[in-house]
Design an enzyme around this catalytic site. Structure first.
Site, PDB file in Angstrom:
ATOM      1  N   ASP A  73       0.865  -1.133  -0.038  1.00  0.00           N
ATOM      2  CA  ASP A  73      -0.023   0.190  -0.084  1.00  0.00           C
ATOM      3  C   ASP A  73       0.656   1.270   0.030  1.00  0.00           C
ATOM      4  OD1 ASP A  73      -2.154  -1.586   0.009  1.00  0.00           O
ATOM      5  OD2 ASP A  73      -2.560  -1.465   2.232  1.00  0.00           O
ATOM      6  N   GLU A 100       3.700   1.690  -1.273  1.00  0.00           N
ATOM      7  CA  GLU A 100       4.382   1.800  -2.598  1.00  0.00           C
ATOM      8  C   GLU A 100       3.392   2.323  -3.457  1.00  0.00           C
ATOM      9  OE1 GLU A 100       7.614  -1.429  -3.261  1.00  0.00           O
ATOM     10  OE2 GLU A 100       5.735  -2.181  -3.177  1.00  0.00           O
ATOM     11  N   LEU A 134     -35.261  -9.965 -15.448  1.00  0.00           N
ATOM     12  CA  LEU A 134     -35.368 -11.447 -15.783  1.00  0.00           C
ATOM     13  C   LEU A 134     -36.699 -12.286 -15.067  1.00  0.00           C
ATOM     14  CD1 LEU A 134     -31.641 -12.459 -14.714  1.00  0.00           C
ATOM     15  CD2 LEU A 134     -32.633 -12.527 -17.031  1.00  0.00           C
ATOM     16  N   GLU A 158     -24.414 -18.097 -13.703  1.00  0.00           N
ATOM     17  CA  GLU A 158     -23.598 -17.027 -12.994  1.00  0.00           C
ATOM     18  C   GLU A 158     -24.361 -16.894 -11.263  1.00  0.00           C
ATOM     19  OE1 GLU A 158     -22.660 -13.851 -15.615  1.00  0.00           O
ATOM     20  OE2 GLU A 158     -24.035 -14.910 -16.890  1.00  0.00           O
ATOM     21  N   LYS A 205     -26.159 -14.403  -8.972  1.00  0.00           N
ATOM     22  CA  LYS A 205     -27.132 -13.286  -9.260  1.00  0.00           C
ATOM     23  C   LYS A 205     -26.689 -12.271  -8.124  1.00  0.00           C
ATOM     24  CE  LYS A 205     -31.800 -11.852  -9.993  1.00  0.00           C
ATOM     25  NZ  LYS A 205     -31.709 -10.760  -8.956  1.00  0.00           N
ATOM     26  N   ASP A 254     -26.886  -9.261  -5.531  1.00  0.00           N
ATOM     27  CA  ASP A 254     -27.906  -8.678  -5.103  1.00  0.00           C
ATOM     28  C   ASP A 254     -27.509  -6.974  -4.952  1.00  0.00           C
ATOM     29  OD1 ASP A 254     -30.405  -8.068  -3.870  1.00  0.00           O
ATOM     30  OD2 ASP A 254     -29.913  -8.717  -1.891  1.00  0.00           O
ATOM     31  N   TYR A 257     -21.523  -8.237 -16.468  1.00  0.00           N
ATOM     32  CA  TYR A 257     -21.905  -9.439 -16.885  1.00  0.00           C
ATOM     33  C   TYR A 257     -22.697  -9.525 -18.358  1.00  0.00           C
ATOM     34  CZ  TYR A 257     -26.356  -7.713 -15.164  1.00  0.00           C
ATOM     35  OH  TYR A 257     -27.531  -6.984 -14.977  1.00  0.00           O
ATOM     36  N   LYS A 278     -28.429 -18.733 -18.355  1.00  0.00           N
ATOM     37  CA  LYS A 278     -28.393 -18.052 -19.663  1.00  0.00           C
ATOM     38  C   LYS A 278     -28.099 -18.979 -20.883  1.00  0.00           C
ATOM     39  CE  LYS A 278     -26.954 -13.555 -17.897  1.00  0.00           C
ATOM     40  NZ  LYS A 278     -26.100 -12.506 -18.032  1.00  0.00           N
ATOM     41  N   LYS A 293     -34.110 -18.311  -8.128  1.00  0.00           N
ATOM     42  CA  LYS A 293     -34.290 -17.754  -6.850  1.00  0.00           C
ATOM     43  C   LYS A 293     -34.022 -18.741  -5.656  1.00  0.00           C
ATOM     44  CE  LYS A 293     -35.544 -13.892  -6.511  1.00  0.00           C
ATOM     45  NZ  LYS A 293     -34.685 -12.533  -6.396  1.00  0.00           N
ATOM     46  N   CYS A 296     -61.378   2.774  12.883  1.00  0.00           N
ATOM     47  CA  CYS A 296     -60.216   3.206  12.165  1.00  0.00           C
ATOM     48  C   CYS A 296     -59.258   3.910  12.983  1.00  0.00           C
ATOM     49  CB  CYS A 296     -60.377   4.215  10.934  1.00  0.00           C
ATOM     50  SG  CYS A 296     -58.970   4.736  10.218  1.00  0.00           S
ATOM     51  N   CYS A 332     -58.713   7.551  11.603  1.00  0.00           N
ATOM     52  CA  CYS A 332     -59.797   8.700  11.739  1.00  0.00           C
ATOM     53  C   CYS A 332     -61.006   8.461  12.453  1.00  0.00           C
ATOM     54  CB  CYS A 332     -60.273   9.270  10.194  1.00  0.00           C
ATOM     55  SG  CYS A 332     -61.338   7.690   9.675  1.00  0.00           S
ATOM     56  N   CYS A 378     -61.773   0.976   6.231  1.00  0.00           N
ATOM     57  CA  CYS A 378     -62.266   2.172   6.910  1.00  0.00           C
ATOM     58  C   CYS A 378     -63.374   2.789   5.907  1.00  0.00           C
ATOM     59  CB  CYS A 378     -61.084   3.321   7.011  1.00  0.00           C
ATOM     60  SG  CYS A 378     -61.578   4.721   7.490  1.00  0.00           S
ATOM     61  N   CYS A 401     -60.713  10.510   5.867  1.00  0.00           N
ATOM     62  CA  CYS A 401     -59.709   9.625   6.685  1.00  0.00           C
ATOM     63  C   CYS A 401     -58.262  10.018   6.051  1.00  0.00           C
ATOM     64  CB  CYS A 401     -59.703   8.251   6.326  1.00  0.00           C
ATOM     65  SG  CYS A 401     -58.550   7.377   7.149  1.00  0.00           S
TER      66      CYS A 401
END
Length: 667
Positions: free
Chosen positions: A34, A36, A84, A113, A115, A117, A223, A287, A311, A405, A408, A423, A429
């Site tokens: 670091d 250098e 997708l 690949e 995925k 997040d 990607y 893919k 998923k 409610c 209100c 309600c 409301c």
């Protein structure tokens, strides 16, 4: 040194520093210390400070971030950034594979690949230099965040080949350690915490001050290849190798699979291994490897047919229900929500979970104080799976929906055949008013940038607005007094409100929040009625004569326009100059009604998205694939297989001049 030697030394320092950046951030194989590295950077900074005429946009010193921006410009994507479709298990992957093999007429191999997040971004390079970076936005229009992306060390400012033009897609993300450090810092400063690394990355990339982004330790994995002037690789696996050679960070965890069963095994492997990674993933991306098949398979309106997201199964955790609160929505529906003892789940801390309605609470027998199993459906929405009744102590208490409610005080009613309690306060409301204005200003509706829930709450609390119509009478002097809304923000908000007056009739109909009328129904109504006044006078028979407008929706529309408070709001909108007229008036101005078009190749005069909008405005329909039901195929430069298919089927082919003439004359 003379000036020529100084310029040569600056260029050499840049090349060496970028090479060390690549080794450190992309390959994770540093070859110098670091100290250098810092010495090389210090020398470059000193030389550029003394000789500013030699500073270039691709210099490593330009990553630190410049002056704050006033706002983000809008960028139109050359190629739509589609989302997708999802698969939630092995059987859905097999069904995806069956459709692919049927469409291409034989076996296929796949690339799988991780995925990531994070936040989808598009990067554009011209003559090898990074020129534009944009968010995905709605897939067609994004925000120009070039200044922020320049600060990300894994975004090369100069790629390793001087290609005339290159557009790639990637995912901006925040590593887990950086996310934890950021939240610790925010907690010390009394700032609200980010919910998860994805939200932190999104917030960091959309900072108007690039110097803030530079401090957030963001990274980008690239990607996909969206556009290139030059020879394209034949397979997706070769695309990823090509992107690596250019100097991009490409995720190393990927595999070419000979068939779908090999894909499933790899997906299941990473389901177990996901916690090993220093960043969050929420699934796998599958893919089709051969890019020739991508063109054959094409896209739906939202997703490519040649790719799918697998998923991960929802992660579960056990926690306690500390309370059950009730939220009132814009239609008056009361939604019970479980307040949970905080628990870590799928990379985020979960403190609340929806219970949907009273029937679900009774069905699952959820009580205050219960120990429950919670999960994230699709790794997004927390929900209560079941109650651990064997762990009850006897101190748990049953929950009952309120009779009145909580916002209100109006009586809560539940109509026959409906799951939701509502309600009865209507526009009296405050919760329904607030949620209705939030909906009115939302992106799909009037799209008033800068008018979020926090600002709307302040406007309501100070009595500056009572309904959406009042938004168009706000004054600068009133807005600048609001908390966290300075002079420039107030000016921008007024400009956004003014611009929204020119929105389409369909947007206005959707924004009004008529029960059961979504964005598609709003468009259908705008296509069949010339103005809001004409729609307000429509009879039940006229409404139900429109395909997709059923009895329940028709009754809701009629009821909405009979309500005096709604008439009052519409009157305010008209007096303010909000557009209440449509662009068309039935089929007389819809000469392409019933005609189906397919677009292929590049048009010189407009983007594909603009062409689609023009066709739809004249009543036509745009499809992504050629079939015997297609009426016209519009052909631009470098058309794909759709052109050949149209010739095979004898479908009318329009060149760009023919197409423009048709748009002008309707013939």
């Amino acid at each position: 040194m003379n000036r020529g030697a100084i310029k040569d030394r600056i260029e050499e320092l840049r090349r060496v520093i970028e090479e060390h950046n690549y080794r450190y951030y992309v390959l994770d194989q540093p070859v110098i210390t670091d100290q250098e590295y810092d010495e090389l950077m210090r020398e470059l900074i000193e030389l550029e400070n003394r000789y500013p005429e030699f500073i270039t946009p691709d210099s490593p010193t330009q990553r630190v971030g410049g002056a704050p921006l006033e706002a983000f410009e809008t960028v139109r994507h050359d190629v739509p950034l589609l989302s997708l479709a999802n698969a939630f298990g092995a059987d859905e992957l097999r069904e995806f594979d069956r459709r692919i093999r049927q469409a291409v007429g034989g076996p296929v191999d796949y690339v799988v690949e991780l995925k990531i997040d994070g936040v989808s971004v598009a990067l554009t390079y011209e003559n090898g230099l990074f020129v534009t970076g944009a968010t995905r936005g709605d897939g067609y229009l994004g925000e120009n965040i070039t200044a922020n992306l320049r600060t990300v060390p894994t975004v090369p400012l100069r790629i390793r080949e001087k290609l005339p033009r290159l557009v790639v897609r990637g995912e901006g993300y925040m590593p887990k350690k950086a996310f934890e450090a950021l939240n610790q810092e925010r907690e010390k400063e009394g700032q609200p915490l980010f919910a998860n690394p994805r939200n932190a990355a999104a917030g960091s990339l959309r900072q108007l001050d690039p110097r803030i982004t530079a401090r957030r330790s963001l990274q980008v994995f690239v990607y996909d290849l969206l556009a290139i002037e030059g020879e394209e690789p034949a397979t997706h696996a070769e695309v990823l190798e090509f992107l690596e050679r250019l100097g991009f960070a490409v995720n190393p965890h990927r595999k070419v699979c000979a068939d779908i069963e090999e894909v499933i095994v790899y997906c299941e492997e990473w389901t177990e291994r996901r916690e090993e990674l220093p960043y969050e993933i929420d699934g796998m991306v599958v893919k089709v490897n051969r890019r020739e098949f991508h063109r054959i398979l094409g896209n739906t309106a939202k997703s490519p047919r040649w790719a799918i997201a697998y998923k991960f199964p929802a992660q579960q955790a056990v926690t306690q229900v500390e309370n059950i609160i009730v939220r009132v929505g814009r239609t008056g529906a009361l939604t019970p929500t479980a307040v949970l003892k905080p628990v870590r789940l799928a990379g985020t801390t979960v403190t609340r979970a929806t219970l949907h309605n009273e029937d679900m609470i009774r069905e699952k027998d959820v009580r205050l104080g219960d120990m429950v199993v919670v999960q994230k459906a699709g790794d997004i929405i927390p929900e209560v799976v079941n109650v651990l009744k064997e762990r009850r102590t006897g101190e748990e208490r049953e929950f009952h929906m309120p009779e009145y409610c909580p916002e209100c005080g109006a009586r809560v009613v539940r109509l026959e055949g409906e799951a939701a309690a509502r309600c009865s306060g209507g526009l009296a409301c405050p919760a329904q008013v607030r949620e209705g204005i939030i909906h009115f200003a939302s992106r799909q509706a009037m799209n008033i940038e800068g008018l979020g829930p926090a600002v709307i709450n302040q406007l309501l609390e100070k009595g500056l607005i009572r309904d959406p119509g009042d938004l168009y009478y706000l004054k600068y002097e009133e807005l600048v007094k609001l908390e966290r809304l300075g002079p420039q923000s107030a000016k921008n908000l007024l400009e956004a409100i003014e611009a929204s007056k020119q929105n389409s009739l369909a947007q206005l109909i959707f924004a009004l929040g008529i029960r059961h009328v979504g964005s598609r129904a709003a468009r259908l109504l705008a296509e069949n009625f010339a103005s809001l006044d004409e729609l307000a006078q429509a009879s039940y028979e006229e409404l139900t004569a429109i395909p997709e407008i059923g009895p329940k929706m028709a009754e809701s529309i009629i009821s909405f326009f009979r309500e005096p408070r709604n008439q009052e709001v519409i009157g305010k909108l008209k007096r303010a100059g909000v557009n209440t007229r449509g662009d068309v008036n039935g089929n007389l101005q819809r000469p392409l009604a019933g005609k189906r078009f397919v677009l292929t190749g590049t048009l010189a005069s407009m983007t594909r998205r603009e062409a689609q909008e023009k066709i739809e405005a004249l009543g036509g329909e745009v499809s992504s694939s050629v079939s015997r039901k297609t009426d016209y195929v519009v052909v631009g430069e470098n058309p794909g297989s759709k052109y050949d298919r149209a010739k095979e089927l004898g479908i009318t082919i329009l060149n760009e001049q023919d197409f423009l003439r048709m748009l002008e004359t309707g013939l």
